[in-house]
Design an enzyme around this catalytic site. Sequence first.
Site, short mmCIF file in Angstrom:
data_model
loop_
_atom_site.label_atom_id
_atom_site.label_comp_id
_atom_site.label_asym_id
_atom_site.label_seq_id
_atom_site.Cartn_x
_atom_site.Cartn_y
_atom_site.Cartn_z
N SER A 30 -11.38 28.15 -19.51
CA SER A 30 -10.32 28.97 -18.91
C SER A 30 -10.25 30.30 -19.65
CB SER A 30 -8.97 28.24 -19.06
OG SER A 30 -7.91 29.12 -18.75
N TYR B 65 -3.08 23.09 -23.62
CA TYR B 65 -4.16 23.30 -22.64
C TYR B 65 -5.13 24.35 -23.16
CZ TYR B 65 -6.27 25.04 -18.27
OH TYR B 65 -7.13 25.46 -17.30
N1 LIG Z 1 -7.10 27.00 -10.84
C1 LIG Z 1 -7.03 27.84 -11.87
O1 LIG Z 1 -6.34 28.86 -11.85
C2 LIG Z 1 -7.85 27.56 -13.12
C3 LIG Z 1 -7.91 28.56 -14.11
C4 LIG Z 1 -8.65 28.31 -15.25
C5 LIG Z 1 -9.30 27.11 -15.42
N2 LIG Z 1 -9.21 26.14 -14.45
C6 LIG Z 1 -9.91 24.89 -14.68
O2 LIG Z 1 -10.68 24.55 -13.55
C7 LIG Z 1 -10.80 23.12 -13.47
C8 LIG Z 1 -10.44 22.64 -12.09
O3 LIG Z 1 -9.11 22.99 -11.81
P1 LIG Z 1 -8.50 23.11 -10.33
O4 LIG Z 1 -7.71 24.33 -10.32
O5 LIG Z 1 -9.57 22.89 -9.33
O6 LIG Z 1 -7.45 21.90 -10.34
P2 LIG Z 1 -7.38 20.55 -9.50
O7 LIG Z 1 -6.14 19.84 -9.93
O8 LIG Z 1 -7.54 20.86 -8.05
O9 LIG Z 1 -8.64 19.73 -9.98
C9 LIG Z 1 -8.64 18.93 -11.13
C10 LIG Z 1 -9.19 17.56 -10.76
O10 LIG Z 1 -9.29 16.79 -11.95
C11 LIG Z 1 -8.89 15.46 -11.64
N3 LIG Z 1 -8.45 14.77 -12.86
C12 LIG Z 1 -7.31 15.00 -13.55
N4 LIG Z 1 -7.22 14.15 -14.58
C13 LIG Z 1 -8.34 13.36 -14.53
C14 LIG Z 1 -8.82 12.29 -15.33
N5 LIG Z 1 -8.12 11.81 -16.36
N6 LIG Z 1 -9.99 11.72 -15.00
C15 LIG Z 1 -10.71 12.18 -13.94
N7 LIG Z 1 -10.30 13.18 -13.14
C16 LIG Z 1 -9.12 13.77 -13.44
C17 LIG Z 1 -7.77 15.63 -10.63
O11 LIG Z 1 -7.55 14.45 -9.89
C18 LIG Z 1 -8.27 16.80 -9.79
O12 LIG Z 1 -9.00 16.36 -8.66
C19 LIG Z 1 -9.92 22.57 -14.59
O13 LIG Z 1 -10.71 22.29 -15.72
C20 LIG Z 1 -8.97 23.71 -14.89
O14 LIG Z 1 -8.50 23.67 -16.21
C21 LIG Z 1 -8.50 26.35 -13.30
#
Ligand SMILES: NC(=O)c1ccc[n+]([C@@H]2O[C@H](COP(=O)([O-])OP(=O)(O)OC[C@H]3O[C@@H](n4cnc5c(N)ncnc54)[C@H](O)[C@@H]3O)[C@@H](O)[C@H]2O)c1
Length: 269
Positions: free
Chosen positions: A147, A160
């Site tokens: 991130s 986080y």
């Molecule tokens: N969306 C943003 O703005 C953003 C910004 C920076 C980083 N990220 C990173 O991108 C990645 C994806 O995020 P996203 O925005 O698509 O969110 P999201 O919630 O749509 O996807 C995360 C997925 O991880 C799964 N998950 C959660 N805990 C779990 C566990 N214990 N075991 C297995 N699966 C698990 C959830 O069920 C979900 O499907 C993450 O690592 C997040 O930190 C997202």
Amino acid sequence: MAGDAIRMDGKVAIITGGAGGIGGATARLMTARGARVAIADIMLDRAEALAGELDGAIAIHLDLESEASTQAMVATTVQHFGRLDVLHNNAALLGPEIAQNDGDVEHMDTALWDRTFAINVRGTMVACRSALPHLREVRGNIVNTVSNLALQGHMIQAAYSSSKAALIQLTRAIAASHGKAGVRCNAVAPGMTMTPALLEAFPVPLRQAVEDETLRDQLGVAEDIAEAVAFLASDAARNITGEVLVCDGGGTAHVPGISRFRTFFGEHA
Ligand SMILES: NC(=O)c1ccc[n+]([C@@H]2O[C@H](COP(=O)([O-])OP(=O)(O)OC[C@H]3O[C@@H](n4cnc5c(N)ncnc54)[C@H](O)[C@@H]3O)[C@@H](O)[C@H]2O)c1
């Protein structure tokens, strides 16, 4: 031939959190480029629904908090496909309640801190440990989703952001220890990305504040991050390892307060 390096024909990829926004977009893109994907997620029903739409994909129940579940994810994938070329560590502990309780260090709940590290860092390490022998066999690679918050200080999400910073160092450690064996390891650092989970968790005024600080005319979407992940996972990135590719519309690429400068010069233009 060189033009095909971005393709992933014949390759097998695991995508953790593959049922979510960024993971789902990555599963779709890698499949479109010829890969077969294992969509691993704690939300099995959503993973199954997506796998049903994608050629050759499978869904696997994964709880990254459980070492056994994480090891089984890799074993099941290799058993099913006979190989593993890419591990995309994308799942993380997220959600409105988590975000609300993950503030500054003075008010940090120890249990939340531990759970964040258990899922985001230990779980990812276990996934890498299980995958590395298979990746070595095919000169495969790992892409970790971190991130922009791993690179900048903020007054929110101390657990986080610290866990994501730890993943950057894990990325470099694996790149350094396994590079000569042919295994690359990189990270993608998204900025605020308009996934359904984010839209649910983040108040609109704060979203607007982030948008004002980016250098594009809009915030990124899941497909933008998927492009960066699929590039690093492909042979087109064969000379890149141990790197963090920031994919945030330039949010971390400028001096602080640029939105105020924009307003000033805009007003005086
Ligand atoms: N969306 C943003 O703005 C953003 C910004 C920076 C980083 N990220 C990173 O991108 C990645 C994806 O995020 P996203 O925005 O698509 O969110 P999201 O919630 O749509 O996807 C995360 C997925 O991880 C799964 N998950 C959660 N805990 C779990 C566990 N214990 N075991 C297995 N699966 C698990 C959830 O069920 C979900 O499907 C993450 O690592 C997040 O930190 C997202």
